[in-house]
Design an enzyme around this catalytic site. Structure first.
Site, PDB file in Angstrom:
ATOM      1  CG  ASP A 121      -2.555   2.233   6.423  1.00 24.39           C
ATOM      2  OD1 ASP A 121      -2.572   1.937   5.207  1.00 24.39           O
ATOM      3  OD2 ASP A 121      -3.160   3.209   6.887  1.00 24.39           O
TER       4      ASP A 121
ATOM      5  CG  ASP B  98      -1.740   1.196   1.408  1.00 25.51           C
ATOM      6  OD1 ASP B  98      -2.377   1.606   0.426  1.00 25.51           O
ATOM      7  OD2 ASP B  98      -1.765   1.764   2.518  1.00 25.51           O
ATOM      8  CG  LEU B  99       1.215   3.706  -2.929  1.00 25.82           C
ATOM      9  CD1 LEU B  99       0.828   4.604  -4.105  1.00 25.82           C
ATOM     10  CD2 LEU B  99       2.647   3.246  -3.043  1.00 25.82           C
ATOM     11  CG  ASP B 100      -2.004   7.377   0.837  1.00 26.34           C
ATOM     12  OD1 ASP B 100      -0.999   7.850   0.275  1.00 26.34           O
ATOM     13  OD2 ASP B 100      -3.164   7.582   0.432  1.00 26.34           O
TER      14      ASP B 100
ATOM     15  CB  SER C 291      -2.647   3.242  -3.637  1.00 24.60           C
ATOM     16  OG  SER C 291      -3.172   4.364  -2.964  1.00 24.60           O
TER      17      SER C 291
END
Length: 182
Positions: free
Chosen positions: A133, A21-23, A79
């Site tokens: 997350d 994932d990115l964020d 994402s």
């Protein structure tokens, strides 16, 4: 940061595809709500948003990506951001875009992202390792055989968490996941 500054201990059994994932996994913010484009990269390599707030990449991310690539392990970004162009711009500004073999960056369900990774790569879900997350994504993808690791948003991706993920993947492969489809 050179790849030698953070040395990853890879177990004998490794994933064919590692998905991030990115964020709040690779960087400590939501690209669609916490920062304001346009983004700029200064000559010293630091990245800033329109308000001149510095936007950092978690420190272990680049060496992890470098070492995955050097091992021949495929890498993907998944994402659900509402701002795909901004996320893609940051991957380029952070000089990490070239490490990703696959990118699914758009609003929607992570299951759809993984269906596309599977279709593009021909890699089974049981051969994938995923860091995110959000508990709902971990729960959904674990059900289909992906080894999923929860990332604490206060720390993001770290060397220790990454190695924990590799160990969990190896353990799951050794005991064998039942094959399931989305």
């Amino acid at each position: 940061m050179a790849s030698g500054s953070v040395q990853i201990n890879f177990p004998a059994v490794i994933p064919a595809l590692v998905v991030f994932d990115l964020d709040y996994t690779l960087w400590p913010f939501w690209v669609d709500t916490h920062v304001i484009p346009p983004f700029t990269k200064r000559s010293d390599g630091r990245v800033f948003d329109r308000n001149k707030d510095e936007m950092v990449l978690h420190k272990d991310v680049r060496p992890i990506l470098q070492q995955l690539q050097s091992k021949g392990i495929k890498i993907a970004a998944a994402s659900r951001t509402d701002s795909p162009p901004d996320a893609k711009t940051l991957l380029k500004l952070y000089d990490i875009d070239q490490y990703f073999n696959y990118k699914e960056i758009y609003p929607g369900c992570k299951k759809t992202h993984f269906q596309r990774f599977h279709k593009q790569s021909k890699i089974d879900y049981e051969d994938m390792l995923f860091f995110d997350d959000e508990s709902r994504n971990i729960r959904d993808l674990s059900k289909i055989g992906v080894t999923c690791i929860f990332v604490d948003e206060d720390y993001g991706l770290t060397k220790d968490l990454f190695e924990e993920g590799l160990k969990e993947f190896a353990k799951n492969k050794t005991k064998g996941h039942a094959k399931r489809e989305l």
